[in-house]
Scaffold this active site. Structure first.
Site, PDB file in Angstrom:
ATOM      1  CG  HIS A  41       2.496 -21.915 -37.239  1.00  0.00           C
ATOM      2  ND1 HIS A  41       2.351 -21.300 -38.455  1.00  0.00           N
ATOM      3  CD2 HIS A  41       2.616 -20.926 -36.312  1.00  0.00           C
ATOM      4  CE1 HIS A  41       2.369 -19.988 -38.277  1.00  0.00           C
ATOM      5  NE2 HIS A  41       2.529 -19.725 -36.998  1.00  0.00           N
ATOM      6  CB  SER A 189       7.286 -16.006 -42.707  1.00  0.00           C
ATOM      7  OG  SER A 189       6.508 -14.853 -42.447  1.00  0.00           O
TER       8      SER A 189
END
Ligand code: PAF
Length: 285
Positions: A41, A189
């Site tokens: 991210h 993840s």
């Protein structure tokens, strides 16, 4: 000293902030997330920061993209940590609506990107991409971005969003960012946090198998069946891993390819313990 990030929870306030920025000539960039932020991210946020004036990160664990037996309730959530990371990455606004704001009573309108949504993950997660496409369109409507940034680990999702934008004439540039990996190659993840230490070790089979596939193609293997066999052997050699699918597909249409060529992508989904992990690789670099 990182700036303070503003948190907005209502669609009307989000739109007003976006219109104000756009009226001043700023480009509005959206990075949609479900929180539980990691370095993948951060890479999306860095790209977003480099692309525009007002950087908005949405933070919404979208119930409509989880199946009834999936991990919506247990999906990892840590708002304080996410806000800290957002502020470190220069996010101007975190748009964090609640489910009632996004799905008012009687909600009954859905976006279906046919074809692309039914294969690969769509085959094992019926309704998943309908939920994704719908929420992404709603986020676009709330945030009114000129650009939106998505990770290419979710390659099928990326292609579906590109198609939705094209088909519905949405004035948004969709930007993809390469997958960020752990030192051993495992794709970052939020669901990696479900893995026990033994399962985390077992998960190395995923990047190992993708590497083996690329090496096989590099050594001249072209038949998808043979590439898939190689990957399968590595994943099935790991007792904690349960293979869901491996496929060689055309990277645009996502249709099965008989042979690997320059546009081919290998996709796989594997369950390890409570985690369902997906990854992909281009076969010809
Ligand atoms: O990739 C994700 O995190 C989600 O699918 C997205 C795009 C934020 C929509 O909920």
């Amino acid at each position: 000293m990182p700036q303070m990030t503003r948190v907005v929870t209502s669609i009307s306030e989000m739109r007003a902030a976006s219109f104000e920025a756009r009226s001043k000539g700023k480009t509005v960039v959206l990075v949609p997330t479900m929180g539980c932020l990691h370095d993948g991210h951060r890479a999306l946020l860095k790209k977003g920061r480099a692309e525009g004036g007002l950087l908005v990160m949405s933070l919404f664990v979208n119930p409509s993209q989880f199946g009834p037996a999936e991990d919506f309730a247990s999906y990892p959530r840590d708002l304080d940590r996410d806000l800290k990371i957002a502020s470190e990455e220069g996010v101007d606004i975190v748009f964090a609506p609640d489910a009632g704001e996004m799905y008012p009573p009687g909600f009954s309108t859905w976006v279906e990107v046919e074809g692309l949504s039914n294969r690969l993950c769509g085959a094992s997660r019926p309704g998943h991409f309908r939920g994704v496409a719908t929420v992404v369109l709603k986020l676009f409507n709330a945030v009114q971005p000129q650009k939106a940034v998505f990770g290419l680990k979710d390659f099928q999702q990326f292609r579906i969003i590109e198609r939705m934008v094209r088909d519905l004439d949405l004035p948004v540039e969709v930007i993809g960012v390469e997958t960020v990996r752990e030192p051993d190659g495992l794709a970052m993840s939020s669901r990696n946090s479900y893995l026990t230490p033994d399962e985390r070790m077992a998960a190395r089979a995923i990047p190992d198998s993708l590497r083996a596939a690329r090496e096989a193609v590099g050594a001249g293997v072209q038949e998808s069946r043979k590439i898939v066999e190689k990957v399968k052997k590595i994943i099935e050699g790991e007792p904690l891993a349960v293979l869901e699918y491996i496929k060689v597909c055309d990277g645009e249409s996502l249709e099965d390819s008989e042979e690997a060529s320059s546009g081919s992508v290998l996709f796989l989904a594997v369950r390890i313990g409570k985690a369902r992990l997906i990854d992909n690789t281009k076969l010809v670099q």
